[in-house]
Design a protein around this motif. Structure first.
Motif, PDB file in Angstrom:
ATOM      1  N   GLU A 550      -1.177   0.758  -4.119  1.00  0.00           N
ATOM      2  CA  GLU A 550      -1.869  -0.345  -3.455  1.00  0.00           C
ATOM      3  C   GLU A 550      -3.041  -0.865  -4.276  1.00  0.00           C
ATOM      4  OE1 GLU A 550      -0.767  -1.727  -0.707  1.00  0.00           O
ATOM      5  OE2 GLU A 550       0.866  -0.277  -0.577  1.00  0.00           O
ATOM      6  N   GLU A 652      -5.484   5.542  -1.707  1.00  0.00           N
ATOM      7  CA  GLU A 652      -4.059   5.489  -2.034  1.00  0.00           C
ATOM      8  C   GLU A 652      -3.255   6.452  -1.160  1.00  0.00           C
ATOM      9  OE1 GLU A 652      -1.868   3.112  -3.539  1.00  0.00           O
ATOM     10  OE2 GLU A 652      -3.444   3.215  -5.065  1.00  0.00           O
ATOM     11  N   ALA A 655      -3.081   5.155   2.412  1.00  0.00           N
ATOM     12  CA  ALA A 655      -2.112   4.065   2.513  1.00  0.00           C
ATOM     13  C   ALA A 655      -0.683   4.612   2.596  1.00  0.00           C
ATOM     14  CB  ALA A 655      -2.252   3.128   1.316  1.00  0.00           C
ATOM     15  N   GLY A 787      -6.753   3.378   5.386  1.00  0.00           N
ATOM     16  CA  GLY A 787      -5.536   3.220   4.599  1.00  0.00           C
ATOM     17  C   GLY A 787      -4.845   1.888   4.784  1.00  0.00           C
ATOM     18  N   VAL A 789      -4.737  -1.134   3.409  1.00  0.00           N
ATOM     19  CA  VAL A 789      -5.176  -1.847   2.213  1.00  0.00           C
ATOM     20  C   VAL A 789      -4.898  -3.334   2.314  1.00  0.00           C
ATOM     21  CG1 VAL A 789      -4.931  -1.999  -0.286  1.00  0.00           C
ATOM     22  CG2 VAL A 789      -4.882   0.233   0.825  1.00  0.00           C
TER      23      VAL A 789
END
Length: 988
Positions: A550, A652, A655, A787, A789
């Motif tokens: 992401e 990351e 996500a 998370g 993003v």
């Protein structure tokens, strides 16, 4: 070992050990590596609370047929602290001073005490333990004894062996012995068992092999390879039996206590930074510089200088002391009894450099001179830079890294220049280049060629280089192991270094201590091949499958757009395990768990993305447990010299977690806060009922995970919503004020006062309305913490669209909340790299950064008045990470008669929503109690407590009952001449 045996071992340990017993793959993986390039998965890990528990764990492992490996800080560079059996971690609990005698200058310590922690406790008595290894912030005394550590000042103080008076240790069979001075002519029948026969046999071996030892042991101080058989020879009436354990790497006994020789603290010091245009000339000069009797002469090469210039925390140091473009620096340190003697030594150093033919106007080969450094603060910065040499070298963002295997060979000083010159030619021959730094005074340079150990050709080159380099070391009568020991790396080469007879003697010693080979096998005797790739961190077949990330990781190599390379930047050297100074790593400081340190998290991520923890490990419950206590303080972003940014990596992982598991109610409420903020403000009295009702507290904890023990921030109906879009004189210098969600909805006074201060300074302050939608602007940080993003990217896009027209014409964008404003300097550029985003990022400044810049230019004119005698300031973690905390001090010092004192603290522990979590409340308080809350409680009543972070202020209020103020409010009070000691602080 069979699975049933492992289960039985784990069951028995859990029954008899009150410390942690860890047999899951994630925990074992965190102990599978040290600071070497090796990796061996252990069967299990224990952290015993007492010596008795440690010995019980050893006994259980022995019964179950497992080997045992003692471990301290896990910073060994040769694979000493990894094995396939049971790892016993002494660093968490076995870390106390057992006894201390100031008059005799001795102390007895447990093996897990960290050197810096020991020296902090000794300092008040005017003493220290001077084996000052570069890893002093995490190296344990037990580990230092195991490796026979040396440190940068061994020229004066000697090695660990020279400063170890005695040791208590348990043999593999559980026998506890005292190892200390023993008369050779002892009446052996009168020597108490256990131990009598062992000691008698050891001294007999020393007598038998005295000539062989004298002939084959290198005659350099930096000789730490093999067992110290020379400690057993009849050179005097007394032998110190502890010295056979020093340097034995946990293969002979399990150390339970170490008696140390202490020294008076160093007084005033001076540094001479000797510059050389030629590396060869620098090395040749070392033999002459030591004649002035400095306490250290340390090398910094051009590679280290260049890398340091790109690391924010070291750049100012280099700018302060490095002149021109030297090929090498030698940092010469004098610490004599008086300042006058030191300065005289410094003058002699300048004269000697001239006598050797160096001058600032000379041609390159003889270009150079001395930069004198007498200021303690700069000396400390140089020392920090020098001690960070390993991590600085490892900060290269390439697949190849400087690899440790010929790293600490030691040769006599007259041969140092020829040795390094020939060594460089060996590196060129094999297609690589080296980095070199450290102990020029001892002929022991840390030399690391750059190699990629994922590639078979580079592994073959490593072996060829090792064989040629070690042969050259033997030619010069040096030692192939001058500081960091043998481990899996150099033990194989003992036969070439010492000869077959001495190697058989090593084996005899091992068998006499540990006939079953229970203790840390494969080190010193019966080693594997150093290039056995099955033992490497990057084993044959190591691979990271590509996946979509992401955030932008393109600055690093490897799969997942560079995420692999970013994760693999962690070299396990453990700078994140420091217990004081800076920010990193606050959760580790509170728990002392390997799981909760940046290194442990990075190791877990590497194992997960490379498939070594099973499928879907990146988004697993175990991964979330690994990252649960990461407060995203960003301390590692600045303080990890290899640049491991765990806060960014956590985004990351979060996500990935959201994609596979969805959002919890807790994460949804946190993430979407900017979206429902307006509605919550409208119904503020109703929403705020939660804080007044035990039932509602309980219900929200059970359903959404918000701790019932803590008040939530109170919503305001009178949010910050000025009617105009610009304030101040129309012809004044322009500035945009970013009204973040937290200050806008919870503490509007901060924005009101910031606006008033800026207008009073003559600025034209813009508060532009969003160009997209009616909802107020937001940086997206809450979405990142959940998370989400894509949602964060949307928020930032609205912000960029609104602020870019101002930023593109150079108008500063000023914010109050560090975590929000600094998102524009950090995560924004990981989500967008277009010109508009870059313009906004470049113009983003914290309120105090902007004011300090304006004051420095002479443009800031504020009629400030005295308000209080003292201000105590806590820095937000993100301020420290971005080197943006100093401006807070500087702007407060503009207030007349205000004594500004910084609270030396790590993270406050609140960290956004972290401190409100039911599962993390206790750890949040523990972080605050390390330094911050005790300091606030001790503060005088008339002192102002200053904290720019919303979370920090709430933590201070909850934990101490005292209100803290944003610097904007303090400045506004000073403008009005209002006392800050009563009403305003009470309302904070």
């Amino acid at each position: 070992m069979a699975g049933g045996a492992t289960s039985n071992l784990e069951r028995r340990l859990r029954t008899e050990i009150t410390g942690e017993v860890m047999f899951d793959a994630f925990s074992r993986g965190r102990y599978a590596t040290d600071a070497s390039f090796y990796q061996i998965m252990p069967a299990g890990v224990v952290t015993p609370r007492t010596k008795a528990e440690a010995l019980a764990a050893m006994a259980i492992a022995r019964d179950e047929g497992l080997v045992v490996t003692p471990r301290g800080g896990g910073t060994s560079q040769c694979g000493q602290t990894i094995n396939n059996g049971l790892v016993v971690d002494a660093s968490k609990y076995l870390n106390k001073i057992v006894s201390f005698d100031a008059g005799k200058r001795t102390c007895v310590v447990q093996p897990g005490i960290v050197l810096d922690d020991l020296n902090r406790q000794l300092k008040k008595h005017g003493l220290w333990f001077p084996v000052d290894v570069s890893t002093a912030s995490r190296a344990t005394i037990g580990g230092m004894a195991g490796n026979n550590s040396c440190g940068g000042r061994s020229l004066r103080y000697g090695t660990m062996r020279d400063n170890t008076l005695s040791m208590n240790a348990a043999l593999a069979d559980g026998t506890e012995l005292h190892f200390g001075p023993l008369a050779r002519d002892a009446a052996w029948p009168n020597v108490n068992e256990p131990g009598r026969d062992l000691f008698r046999d050891l001294l007999a071996l020393g007598a038998r092999e005295a000539n062989e030892i004298d002939e084959h042991f290198p005659k350099v101080q930096r000789r730490v390879g093999g067992y110290n058989l020379d400690a057993l020879t009849p050179k005097g009436a007394v032998n110190n039996m502890a010295h056979i354990l020093v340097g034995s790497e946990g293969t002979l006994a399990f150390t339970t206590e170490v008696e140390l020789k202490l020294w008076p603290l160093l007084g005033t010091k001076v540094f001479g930074i000797c510059h050389f245009g030629s590396f060869y000339e620098a090395m040749d000069s070392a033999q002459h510089l030591v004649k002035l009797k400095p306490i250290a002469v340390e090398l910094i090469d051009s590679t280290m200088i260049a890398l340091g210039r790109d690391i924010a925390m070291f750049k100012p140091t280099i700018e302060a002391v490095v002149r021109g473009e030297p090929d090498a620096l030698l940092v010469v340190e004098f610490a004599e009894e008086s300042e006058g003697v030191n300065l005289a030594k410094l003058r002699q150093l300048n004269e000697l450099m001239g006598d050797l033919g160096f001058g600032w106007n000379n041609p390159q080969r003889k270009w150079g001179g001395v930069v004198d450094v007498v200021e303690p603060a700069i000396q400390a910065a140089i020392t920090d830079f020098r001690k960070s040499g390993l991590n600085i070298m490892m900060s290269m963002k390439t697949a190849g890294k400087p690899v440790s295997f010929v790293e600490d060979c030691a040769v006599p000083l007259p041969h140092l220049a020829e040795y390094t010159d020939r060594l460089n030619k060996i590196f060129v021959k094999h297609g690589t280049r080296p980095t070199m730094y450290a102990h020029a005074s001892e002929g022991c340079l840390h030399v690391r060629p750059v190699l990629n150990l994922r590639l078979d050709k580079d592994v073959k080159a490593m072996r060829a280089i090792a064989e040629e380099a070690f042969a050259m070391v033997r030619e010069f009568k040096g030692s192939h192991s001058g500081e960091h020991g043998d481990g899996l790396l150099r033990s194989e080469f003992h036969q070439d270094m010492f000869g077959p007879r001495i190697v058989r003697d090593f084996e005899e010693v091992k068998d006499r201590f540990d006939p079953q080979g229970t203790l840390n096998p494969g080190k010193i005797v019966h080693p594997p091949k150093m290039d056995d790739r099955s033992l490497f961190r990057f084993k044959p077949g190591y691979k990271v499958e590509d996946f979509k990330t992401e955030l932008d990781w393109s600055a690093w190599p490897g799969a997942a757009g560079g995420f692999q390379g970013a994760v693999e930047m962690c070299n396990n050297n453990g700078a994140c395990r420091k217990l004081e100074g800076g920010v990193m790593c606050p959760s580790y400081r509170a728990t002392r768990n390997e799981k909760d340190v940046t290194r442990g998290r990075a190791n877990t991520l590497r194992l997960a993305i490379s498939g070594q923890l099973g499928p879907n490990a990146l988004s697993s419950d175990e991964m979330m447990e690994t990252l649960k206590l990461c407060v995203s303080c960003k301390g590692c972003r600045r303080e990890c010299p290899t640049g491991v940014d765990m806060a960014k990596m956590k985004i990351e992982v979060l996500a990935a977690r959201v994609k596979t598991h969805g959002l919890t109610l807790h994460s949804r409420l946190v993430g979407y806060l900017p979206h429902y903020a307006s509605l919550a403000s409208t119904f503020a009295p109703l929403v705020n009922l939660r804080n007044k009702s035990k039932l509602l507290r309980w219900a929200l904890e059970k359903t959404a995970g918000f701790s019932a023990k803590r008040d939530l921030p109170e919503w305001r109906r009178d949010t910050f919503a000025p009617g105009a879009t610009a304030f101040g004189p129309e012809n004044g210098p322009e500035v945009v004020l970013f009204a973040d969600t937290f200050n806008r909805c919870y503490e509007r006074e901060n924005l009101d006062d910031a606006l008033n201060v800026l207008v009073a300074g003559g600025y034209r302050v813009h508060l532009p309305k969003p160009v997209e939608g009616k909802r107020a602007l937001c940086c997206g940080r809450t979405f990142l913490s959940a998370g989400l993003v894509d949602k964060a990217r949307d928020e930032l896009s609205r912000l960029v669209a609104t602020f870019a027209p101002f930023a593109e014409r150079g108008v500063p964008i000023v914010g109050l909340e560090p975590s929000c404003l600094l998102t524009l300097r950090d995560e924004l550029l990981s989500l967008r790299n277009d010109p508009a985003a870059k313009a906004v990022s470049q113009q983003a400044l914290l309120f105090e950064e902007f004011l300090v810049r304006e004051a420095a230019s002479g443009r800031l004119q504020l009629p400030l008045k005295p308000i209080a005698p003292k201000a105590m300031v806590h820095g937000h973690c993100h301020q420290k990470s971005f080197d943006a905390f100093k401006p807070v001090e500087k702007i407060l010092r503009l207030i007349p008669d205000l004594d500004v004192q910084v609270i030396e603290s790590s993270c406050c522990g609140m960290a956004g929503a972290f401190g409100y979590g039911a599962e993390t409340y206790n750890e949040s308080i523990a972080m605050a109690e390390l330094n911050l809350l005790p300091a606030v409680r001790k503060a005088p009543n008339e002192a102002i407590i200053v904290a720019d972070g919303t979370s920090c202020r709430h933590q201070i209020k909850d934990g101490s009952g005292r209100g803290a103020l944003h610097v904007a409010r303090v400045l506004a009070m000073s403008l009005d001449g209002r006392s800050a000691s009563h009403a305003d602080q009470e309302r904070a």
